[in-house]
Design an enzyme around this catalytic site. Structure first.
Site, short mmCIF file in Angstrom:
data_model
loop_
_atom_site.label_atom_id
_atom_site.label_comp_id
_atom_site.label_asym_id
_atom_site.label_seq_id
_atom_site.Cartn_x
_atom_site.Cartn_y
_atom_site.Cartn_z
N LYS A 290 0.85 -1.19 0.00
CA LYS A 290 0.00 0.00 0.00
C LYS A 290 0.88 1.24 0.00
CE LYS A 290 0.82 1.57 4.33
NZ LYS A 290 1.55 2.83 4.58
N ASP B 237 -2.47 -1.34 10.38
CA ASP B 237 -2.65 -1.35 8.92
C ASP B 237 -3.32 -2.63 8.42
OD1 ASP B 237 -1.60 1.16 8.38
OD2 ASP B 237 0.42 0.42 7.98
#
Length: 292
Positions: A10, A136
Site C-alpha cells: 500500500k 494497517d
C-alpha cells in the site's frame, strides 16, 4: 491442501496525525491505496497442529515477531482449530519500507486461513481480527482505496483514483515506525494534509488535484533522520514527476506520473541512485484475491 494469496503493498496518499491517544496509539486520518507490487503467501495444511513459517528473504523472522505467523497463531487460538499450517512468504515488498508488507502478509494469511480452515468469516470479521495484529492490517484485509481513521482500523471504502503510473524508490535503510512516531510532536505539526480535498480528487478522478493534495505529517520527521529520503524526493521532482510523497513512516518515496514517457526518465534517474525501484499501478478497487 494448499492455498496461495496475494499480499499487495500500500501507499499513503495522505497521512495525518490528529492526537496522541490515552492507549498509546495515535489518532490518524489516512487515505491509502494498494498497488500491484505484492508478496505471495502460500499456506499448506498441517495435520499435526503446528504453525511453521519460511520466507524467501532470510532476514525475515519466522516466529511470533512475524505478522503472518501472529495472524495464524491468533486464528488458531480464537477458533480452537485442531489443524496447523505451514506458511511460505515469497517476499517482493521491501521490508521496513512504509509499504505495509508485513501487515499485508498478515491480512493475506487471515483470508487464506479462513478458507483453508473452513471458518466462514466475513471480510469485516477478518478485519476486526486484523486490528489485534496491527493498525494497517484491517485496510490490507480489504485492499483497494480507503479512508482509514481511529488508529487506522476504521475503514471507509473509496472509489478508484485517477489511473496513473506509480514509481516506488526505497533507499538502502530500514525505518522503525515507533521511532518515527516517537519523534513526532503532534502539537507542532504544521503540514497537515487536506484530506477532504484528496477525497474530492478521488471521487472525481482528478489527477492534478490528487497530486496537489498529497501530504504526510511523518515525512519531515523521517527526512530529518534520513537525508537520503530527501535526495530521492528531489530527484523525482527534478526528473518531472507530477506528484511526490513519502509513504507511511518511510523510507520509500513514490512518484505519481501520468505520461508513460516520463516514467522511463524518472526510473532511469532513480536506478542510478538506489537499487530498489519499482514501476507499478494502483489497483483501485478491492483486491487480495485467493490465487489457488
Amino acid at each position: 491442501m494448499r492455498i496461495s494469496v496475494k499480499a499487495p503493498a500500500k501507499i499513503n496518499l495522505t497521512l495525518d496525525v490528529l492526537a496522541k491517544r490515552p492507549d498509546g496509539y495515535h489518532e490518524v486520518e489516512m487515505v491509502m491505496t494498494t498497488v500491484d507490487l505484492a508478496d505471495r503467501v502460500d499456506m499448506t495444511l498441517r495435520e499435526d497442529g503446528e504453525i511453521t513459517l519460511d520466507c524467501s528473504a532470510s532476514f525475515v523472522p519466522d516466529d511470533i515477531r512475524n505478522h503472518a505467523y501472529k495472524a495464524a497463531t491468533l486464528m488458531k487460538a480464537k477458533f480452537q482449530v485442531r489443524q496447523g499450517v505451514h506458511l511460505y512468504i515469497d517476499k517482493q515488498i521491501p521490508v521496513a519500507a512504509g509499504l505495509a508488507g508485513g501487515s499485508s502478509d498478515a491480512a493475506a494469511t487471515l483470508r487464506g486461513l479462513n478458507q483453508l480452515w473452513n471458518l466462514g468469516l466475513t471480510r469485516d470479521e477478518l478485519a476486526k481480527i486484523g486490528a489485534e495484529i496491527g493498525s494497517d492490517v484491517p485496510f490490507c484485509v480489504y485492499g483497494g482505496t480507503a479512508l482509514a481513521t481511529g488508529r487506522g482500523e476504521q475503514i471507509a471504502h473509496l472509489g478508484a483514483p485517477a489511473p496513473c503510473w506509480v514509481i516506488l524508490a526505497k533507499p538502502p535503510i530500514g525505518v522503525s515506525t515507533p521511532d518515527v512516531y516517537g519523534n513526532l510532536r503532534v502539537a507542532q505539526i504544521d503540514n497537515h494534509p487536506d484530506t477532504k480535498q484528496m477525497l474530492q480528487a478521488i471521487a472525481t478522478q482528478d489527477f492534478s488535484l490528487m497530486c496537489q493534495s498529497l501530504g504526510n505529517v511523518l515525512e519531515n520527521v523521517t527526512l530529518s533522520l534520513h537525508p537520503q529520503v530527501r535526495q530521492i524526493k528531489d530527484l523525482m521532482i527534478a526528473s518531472g514527476a507530477d506528484g511526490v510523497l513519502m509513504s507511511g513512516s518511510g523510507p520509500t518515496v513514490f512518484a505519481l506520473v501520468q505520461k508513460e514517457a516520463k516514467v522511463h526518465r524518472i526510473y532511469n534517474a532513480l536506478r542510478g541512485f538506489v537499487k530498489d525501484v519499482f514501476v507499478v499501478r494502483m489497483l483501485g478497487a478491492q483486491e487480495g484475491e485467493i490465487l489457488a
